[in-house]
Scaffold this active site. Structure first.
Site, PDB file in Angstrom:
ATOM      1  N   ASN B 103      -9.635 -12.136   0.028  1.00  0.00           N
ATOM      2  CA  ASN B 103      -9.107 -12.334   1.386  1.00  0.00           C
ATOM      3  C   ASN B 103     -10.198 -12.210   2.452  1.00  0.00           C
ATOM      4  OD1 ASN B 103      -7.113 -10.573  -0.401  1.00  0.00           O
ATOM      5  ND2 ASN B 103      -5.947 -12.147   0.681  1.00  0.00           N
ATOM      6  N   HIS B 188       0.161  -8.705  -5.674  1.00  0.00           N
ATOM      7  CA  HIS B 188       0.537  -7.722  -4.646  1.00  0.00           C
ATOM      8  C   HIS B 188       2.062  -7.745  -4.630  1.00  0.00           C
ATOM      9  CE1 HIS B 188       0.851  -5.798  -0.691  1.00  0.00           C
ATOM     10  NE2 HIS B 188       1.487  -6.844  -0.224  1.00  0.00           N
ATOM     11  N   HIS B 241      -1.523  -1.773  -6.818  1.00  0.00           N
ATOM     12  CA  HIS B 241      -0.956  -0.673  -6.024  1.00  0.00           C
ATOM     13  C   HIS B 241       0.580  -0.543  -6.078  1.00  0.00           C
ATOM     14  CE1 HIS B 241      -2.107  -3.500  -2.414  1.00  0.00           C
ATOM     15  NE2 HIS B 241      -1.011  -3.940  -2.975  1.00  0.00           N
ATOM     16  N   ASP B 314      -8.460   0.465  -3.166  1.00  0.00           N
ATOM     17  CA  ASP B 314      -7.770  -0.379  -2.184  1.00  0.00           C
ATOM     18  C   ASP B 314      -8.500  -0.321  -0.839  1.00  0.00           C
ATOM     19  OD1 ASP B 314      -5.847  -2.208  -1.634  1.00  0.00           O
ATOM     20  OD2 ASP B 314      -4.157  -0.833  -1.807  1.00  0.00           O
ATOM     21  N   GLY B 333      -4.213  -0.755   6.237  1.00  0.00           N
ATOM     22  CA  GLY B 333      -5.333  -0.486   5.339  1.00  0.00           C
ATOM     23  C   GLY B 333      -6.085   0.794   5.632  1.00  0.00           C
TER      24      GLY B 333
END
Lengths: 320, 434
Positions: B103, B188, B241, B314, B333
């Site tokens: 990303n 995700h 996650h 992460d 984040g």
């Protein structure tokens, strides 16, 4: 200090960001003080010099006429200089961040800042950065504490006390900061609170805030002393949360028939502006025996005067 | 074995290798970029001439960490983190290999993007840098990428990174096509139509704060759907996650049925809960959101029983402009490269997991998932190692972190254990300066 009685209870807060966290004693302090200001506001000369030379800025990032006007009148009747800023005319539109705006205003030595913002928590973010007192005039879906206080004052003046009353809050609870402030306040003052709405407009686990959940007006309004209607925003009526205005009014719009299950003396409230024929029938809204909608507007100014008075006492060197 | 290769003897170490279960006092010899030998009596007759000696005085020596989920801003958002700044942060955190999410701007969906990352990594030459390629073009969720060519160019697996592959059709195709190259598809797990507009975990806390909630079911539903698709298409699926107890249960049962499914979690999902959002702390805004205490415990259990295969940082750097905002507007984040190791050790110190098992989650297990020959102490294996003090107490001090962005919710957290030395390909790339 014409018309403002001294209270002996301590009010140990610099800001008013929400009702959550206030004690019953602190709420009573504000309401008692506001009662005095109601009398002042009914005199031919309404102005005092309590906040002479003090500066208050109304910083509104969301459109508002009644709340902003109410705060403006409150400040002016206490003798303060009041300046209105809205997001249209300000540098906020030019990309300045909320924190930059706060720092800029802080450098102007304000005494109080009244803030409305579309995002929950935005007023807290501002309050952490400035030296003056900050009053939350509505942040997102979070709280609108002066609305909760003025509603409580209206009920107290009409019904004597909040303790033990059954209060039904009806409508768009999910998006309502008014509902949250009222839930916290009414619980603190010993009222029994119900929320009444279709399940799509009830936020997750709201029962943990100490309310009963009802999905029908028949059970929700049964034996209620107070019926608070919330404004339903039309953009939420497009099939997203409820299928149509017509269907919503049929099941949740307040009319005499639905009100009949409430106590005979039950009063009706609305924070305004009303959508007549959506959440409330005009006949009910305009019934002076039942509707307290105009009382709410009048008392709003007094409550905001009381809050401005209390929050500025520290810097004025007045004993609380 | 070339005679000119640098040889380093690490003496008096507590040798830890989670892959083989080794936990023993001894020495280890590296030669060039490889581990030459190790054992309790390696230098019984003394260390030969020409070998550099590092006396570890009883401290631990283990494989370096393999962090399988790292987002950085290069290319496109270099003000947040670059390959250089993230590499420095990684080695200071005991990490010897990172796997970068696609990303970036542009998205890593072309061979040229992989070549750019490899070139920058060679220039910086600290941590080993691997990369995912996007599973769908532009991570837009529609057309699958050139997985074959991207694999040849070094893509270790395919994922749309921070975005869910929302379309069942695209997910089915991705899983199915990636089989040709035996590559993992990393999801995700969050159903976007349930999560859209959401800011934190749905529930009492969100209701009190007036924030729009994301229901746990957004994650659970996506995992249920993808497990069905995995059964339909075959392939290998990995959920990034995971945060809820039901997610762990579903994956536990799918593994028992023999499906090729794996998953990881991040330290914030076993070290924090939604309560840490407090009064709108944007540093606690993450995607997926922090959950409640029952889910946090279920994640710890999932790690303990091996249902959750790996722990990844992460790492998601955000600068102040993205975090000093009202909660609704703030970016998601947290940075994690320099807290991955101490927070993983927290599980050990709290008695939730034995040391070797916890180390496996950040070394050999993620390496195996991605087919990387890393994360072990073995003769001939890459000399990617960390020396660490298992017990030393310290407090997280974000100002001292090497990461360019400082968005950590762990500031001032008391932790135990820290890396002392990081070795990549036999070369010491970082040492703790106490």
């Amino acid at each position: 200090m014409t018309g403002s009685p001294h209270s002996t209870t301590v009010f140990p807060h610099r800001h008013l960001l929400g009702i959550e966290g206030l004690t019953a004693g602190e709420i009573t302090t504000i309401l008692d003080l506001a009662d005095g200001y109601v009398e002042q506001n009914r005199q031919p000369s309404k102005k005092s010099s309590l906040l002479d030379g003090r500066t208050i800025v109304n910083l509104f990032f969301e459109n508002s006429t009644r709340t902003r006007t109410s705060f403006e009148l409150a400040g002016k009747r206490l003798g303060a200089d009041v300046i209105n800023m809205s997001s249209d005319g300000s540098s906020v539109k030019k990309g300045e961040t909320l924190i930059d705006t706060a720092m800029t205003l802080n450098a102007m030595h304000l005494d109080a800042l009244v803030v409305r913002h579309a995002d929950s928590g935005a007023v807290k973010l501002l309050a952490d950065k400035v030296n003056c007192s900050v009053i939350n005039a509505g942040d997102g879906h979070h709280e609108h504490p002066t609305q909760g206080l003025l509603d409580a004052l209206a009920i107290r003046r009409r019904l004597g006390s909040l303790d033990g009353l059954i209060v039904a809050i009806c409508g768009d609870i999910l998006h309502s900061r008014v509902a949250r402030s009222n839930i916290h306040l009414l619980n603190a003052m010993g009222a029994r609170v119900r929320v009444v709405a279709p399940p799509t407009l009830i936020p997750s686990q709201i029962d943990r805030l100490g309310v009963e959940i009802h999905h029908s007006m028949a059970t929700g309004l049964k034996d209620a002393d107070v019926v608070m209607m919330l404004r339903l925003q039309t953009e939420r009526m497009s099939g997203q949360y409820v299928p149509s205005t017509r269907e919503y009014f049929y099941f949740y719009g307040l009319d005499y028939e639905k009100l009949a299950v409430a106590k005979p003396h039950a009063v009706v409230m609305h924070p305004g502006p009303m959508n007549r024929g959506v959440e409330i029938d005009s006949e009910v809204a305009d019934d002076l025996k039942r509707s307290m909608i105009l009382d709410q507007v009048e008392l709003g100014v007094a409550v905001r005067m009381a809050v401005l008075d209390l929050l500025t006492r520290d810097r004025r060197g007045t004993d609380v | 074995m070339s005679n000119s290769a640098t040889r380093v003897a690490y003496r008096n170490a507590r040798l830890l290798d989670p892959a083989s279960g080794l936990d023993q006092r001894g020495d280890l010899l590296t030669e060039g970029a490889k581990i030459a030998d190790f054992g309790p009596s390696l230098f019984a007759d003394g260390v030969p001439e020409g070998i550099e000696v590092v006396d570890l005085q009883g401290q631990c020596l283990a494989p370096g960490l393999v962090d399988m989920r790292v987002l950085i801003g290069e290319p496109g958002e270099e003000e947040k983190d670059t390959i250089k700044s993230a590499s420095r942060a990684a080695v200071a955190g005991g990490i010897t290999a990172v796997v970068l999410l696609p990303n970036t701007d542009p998205v890593t969906d072309e061979v040229a993007s992989l070549e750019f990352i490899a070139r920058r990594a060679r220039e910086v030459r600290l941590v080993k840098v691997f990369a995912y390629a996007a599973a769908t073009r532009g991570t837009e969720g529609n057309e699958i990428t050139e997985m074959g060519l991207l694999s040849r160019a070094g893509a270790v697996a395919f994922t749309d990174g921070t975005k869910a592959i929302a379309s069942a059709k695209a997910m089915r195709r991705a899983l199915s096509y990636a089989r040709t190259f035996d590559k993992l598809i990393v999801q995700h797990p969050e159903e976007p139509s349930l999560a859209s507009g959401g800011m934190m975990n749905s529930g009492e806390r969100a209701t009190r704060l007036g924030l729009i909630g994301i229901p746990r079911e957004a994650e659970i539903i996506m995992i249920e759907r993808d497990l069905r698709l995995l059964e339909l298409s075959g392939g290998r699926l990995h959920f990034a996650h995971v945060t809820t107890g039901e997610s762990v249960d579903l994956i536990r049962r799918a593994k028992a049925r023999g499906l090729k499914v794996t998953c990881d979690t991040a330290p914030h999902y076993f070290a924090l809960t939604e309560t840490d959002v407090g009064d709108y702390r944007t540093f606690a805004k993450v995607s997926p959101p922090l959950r409640g205490e029952m889910d946090r415990r279920a994640i710890v259990e999932g790690l303990a029983d091996g249902t959750i295969d790996a722990i990844a940082s992460d790492h998601t750097p955000q600068d102040q402009d993205q975090k000093r905002l009202p909660f609704a507007q703030a970016a998601c984040g947290v940075i994690g490269l320099e807290t991955l190791f101490p927070l993983t050790l927290e599980l050990v110190h709290k008695g939730a997991m034995p040391l070797l098992k916890a180390l496996a989650c950040v070394t050999v297990k993620p390496a195996e998932l991605l087919g990387l020959p890393l994360g072990r102490i073995a003769k001939g294996a890459p000399a990617d190692l960390i020396a660490f003090d298992l017990d030393v107490p310290w407090k997280v001090d974000v100002a001292a972190f090497k990461s360019k962005s400082k968005n950590s919710p762990f500031e001032d957290r008391p932790v135990q254990g820290r890396p002392l030395r990081t070795v990549v390909d036999g070369r010491t790339v970082w040492q703790f300066e106490g």
